[in-house]
Design an enzyme around this catalytic site. Sequence first.
Site, PDB file in Angstrom:
ATOM      1  N   LEU A  42     -16.160 -22.413 -21.749  1.00 18.42           N
ATOM      2  CA  LEU A  42     -16.600 -23.809 -21.753  1.00 18.42           C
ATOM      3  C   LEU A  42     -15.613 -24.712 -21.025  1.00 18.42           C
ATOM      4  O   LEU A  42     -15.995 -25.639 -20.320  1.00 18.42           O
ATOM      5  CB  LEU A  42     -16.796 -24.301 -23.191  1.00 18.42           C
ATOM      6  CG  LEU A  42     -17.950 -23.657 -23.969  1.00 18.42           C
ATOM      7  CD1 LEU A  42     -17.969 -24.178 -25.401  1.00 18.42           C
ATOM      8  CD2 LEU A  42     -19.283 -23.928 -23.291  1.00 18.42           C
ATOM      9  N   THR A  51     -11.384 -22.643 -24.000  1.00 17.35           N
ATOM     10  CA  THR A  51     -12.425 -22.851 -24.997  1.00 17.35           C
ATOM     11  C   THR A  51     -13.639 -22.041 -24.567  1.00 17.35           C
ATOM     12  O   THR A  51     -14.100 -22.150 -23.422  1.00 17.35           O
ATOM     13  CB  THR A  51     -12.791 -24.339 -25.120  1.00 17.35           C
ATOM     14  OG1 THR A  51     -11.628 -25.070 -25.517  1.00 17.35           O
ATOM     15  CG2 THR A  51     -13.875 -24.546 -26.154  1.00 17.35           C
ATOM     16  N   LYS A  67     -11.837 -21.931 -29.751  1.00 13.77           N
ATOM     17  CA  LYS A  67     -10.696 -22.482 -29.014  1.00 13.77           C
ATOM     18  C   LYS A  67      -9.531 -21.516 -29.134  1.00 13.77           C
ATOM     19  O   LYS A  67      -9.102 -21.179 -30.231  1.00 13.77           O
ATOM     20  CB  LYS A  67     -10.329 -23.863 -29.552  1.00 13.77           C
ATOM     21  CG  LYS A  67     -11.413 -24.886 -29.294  1.00 13.77           C
ATOM     22  CD  LYS A  67     -10.935 -26.297 -29.574  1.00 13.77           C
ATOM     23  CE  LYS A  67     -12.023 -27.303 -29.196  1.00 13.77           C
ATOM     24  NZ  LYS A  67     -11.565 -28.693 -29.360  1.00 13.77           N
ATOM     25  N   ASP A 165      -9.446 -40.891 -29.763  1.00 12.30           N
ATOM     26  CA  ASP A 165     -10.055 -40.672 -28.447  1.00 12.30           C
ATOM     27  C   ASP A 165     -11.574 -40.789 -28.512  1.00 12.30           C
ATOM     28  O   ASP A 165     -12.296 -39.940 -28.005  1.00 12.30           O
ATOM     29  CB  ASP A 165      -9.648 -39.309 -27.891  1.00 12.30           C
ATOM     30  CG  ASP A 165      -9.834 -39.226 -26.379  1.00 12.30           C
ATOM     31  OD1 ASP A 165      -9.862 -40.281 -25.722  1.00 12.30           O
ATOM     32  OD2 ASP A 165      -9.957 -38.100 -25.858  1.00 12.30           O
TER      33      ASP A 165
END
Length: 700
Positions: A42, A51, A67, A165
């Site tokens: 990913l 990931t 991950k 974030d």
Amino acid sequence: MICCLNPDCPNPLNKSGRTFCQTCNTPLVHLLRNRFHVTGVLSDEGGFGRTYLAEDIDKLDELCVIKQLAPKVQGNWALKKAMELFQKEAERLQELGEHSQIPTLLAYFEQDNYLYLVQQFIDGQNLLKELQQGRAYNSQEIKEILLDLLPVLKYIHERGVIHRDIKPQNIIRRRTSQTRAGKVFHHTSPKVKKGENLVLIDFGSAKQFTAKVQMKMGTSIGSQGYSPIEQIRDGDAYPASDLFSLGATCFHLLTGISPFKLWTEYGYAWVKNWREYVKTPMSQDLERVLDKLLQKDIQQRYQSADEALVDLTLQQQIPPPLPTAGVPTPSAIVPPTQAPSLPKTYIFIRNSILAGIAVLMLGSGQFWYKQFRRLEIKISSSISQPDRTIEKRDVALHTRSLSPLGRFSLVSTVRGYSNPILAVAISPDGKTIASNSDGEIKLLSLITGQEISSLNGHASTVNSISISSDGQTLASGSEDKTVKIWNLATGQEVRTFIGHSNSVHALAFSHDAQILADGSDDGTIKLWSIVTGEEISTLAGHTNSVRSVIFSPDGRTLISGSYDKTIKLWNIVTGEQIRTLEGHLGKVTSIAISPNGKILASGSSDKTIKVWNPDTGEQIRTLSGHSDTVTSIAIAPNGKLLASSSLDRTIKLWNLDTGQQIRVLLGHSDSVRSIAFSSDGKTLVSGSDDRTIKIWRVSR
């Protein structure tokens, strides 16, 4: 398909049934932890792992996200510490994942010296992609987004977590079902309620907040434009900080204009005038809520998700009163809020233990570089096009030559300094900028300009900075007459060299990183052993300040430039002068040598750059074009491009083979003091008396 789990494999996808990776020959893991079948990549975490997309065979091949953390740290202690922090991180994520709008943690474990964290796969599309595909959000939809996400923020804040974030790409709109391999999988989890279709992802910027980490890191993590001033400038984050980011996200969705673009051009001034960018009708109640979310001053902002929810809910639920002559219209009264002067300790987390690794590897900071590298990818057609106002102001194109050399344009300006920037250097891996900030050294992300940490120890202004070729050591020279050696990975001071009777202005590592040369206003050069910390020798011969030193590529010669208008070449072994180059009419301020050692260049207060043959001492040519002192010069790694900075506020790029001026980079509002190329030659960094650093990159 089966995916290779070697984080450095350039082509990890393989056909099912293979035993070894067809690209890197690494043994393939068909079932990670005998449960997860990894089918694709990913994202790449740039040196910290990857990931992956995978299938969970224990749950009827349900999709999940894995991950991987592959920390490149040395020593058993560092790896053990990373694993301990990874476990604590996973425990915190497991707690957060109990909420239906946060991905569930499925597993965490160590296998084959890699660390893995497995999370629920959220089938859907993030809000940024919705915007890119032309979706237009109206006032009511923005309200629904706020009502959907404010309870999520309330949930994480009550558990001591600040996301740090929040932006459109970190919010996924969940689909009601997913189709794969001819089958339809419906989301039947009892914890998902109607209306909870937005999922908050990517807690990679959340951070475990302790006094020790804050002191060592000094970081400001988040996305510029979306993150409030206290987070970007000071590294501080509170619940009110996430609320600002949520407000900026809603602004982006409502207007289609990226806060990053506005921040780049106007800083935080845009939040005062945010209404000017709204071109569609907006209800007054939503306007009031957004205005309070977007306050620059944290004291004027909502302090909790509850406050915003109460305000928004009251405004939604209270119907407009019937008009009555002489009776004023009632309005919801919200009690005033106050910013926490001494807020309670909020525990932040950072996904996949990257916070812990950052403490161990202070200089790298790659985990948050990744966040910023993805920030503005394909945001919108208006954002992908260069801002012509900025371009005209900051990059004056010199079009006399169509040469591919020197096609640099401005990509970022780093502000926040209170003093002139006299020195900049770039780490060999191209990830970190080091610069002086009066008596300290700041480490910044080369990708974003974001501050990573600061190194403190000098008693006066830092004049010069150099990073060793192996990227492990940083040296700094100061007005306090000392040179300090720092471990770039940990930020720890290793030793201090004391011996000069005046300030130190020039530094250079030998190519094997074993020797450091420095130049001082006392007119001497000292050579030091990095290994032992002992002084090797003192080179005396200049009659004025030594302001520049470099080693020849073969390591046999040291070259120095001085305010006595000369350049001297020295035999490293004997300390004897080989020759003196004379020709400048003013002080020699900077010198540089080509990678093959065949070309030497020098800049001077006589406003010129001279090009020399260092083997013969012959002057090849003089480059004229600056209208004031040349302060710094640098030769690109390809040996064909020379950059020069000047008190005339410009940076000039030259064809080193022909001496032709290629391009002029404008943008600094005061003298440019220092410049440096990245090791791949695609980035140029400049520091100025205007208290900014500018990052220039090769245009495609």
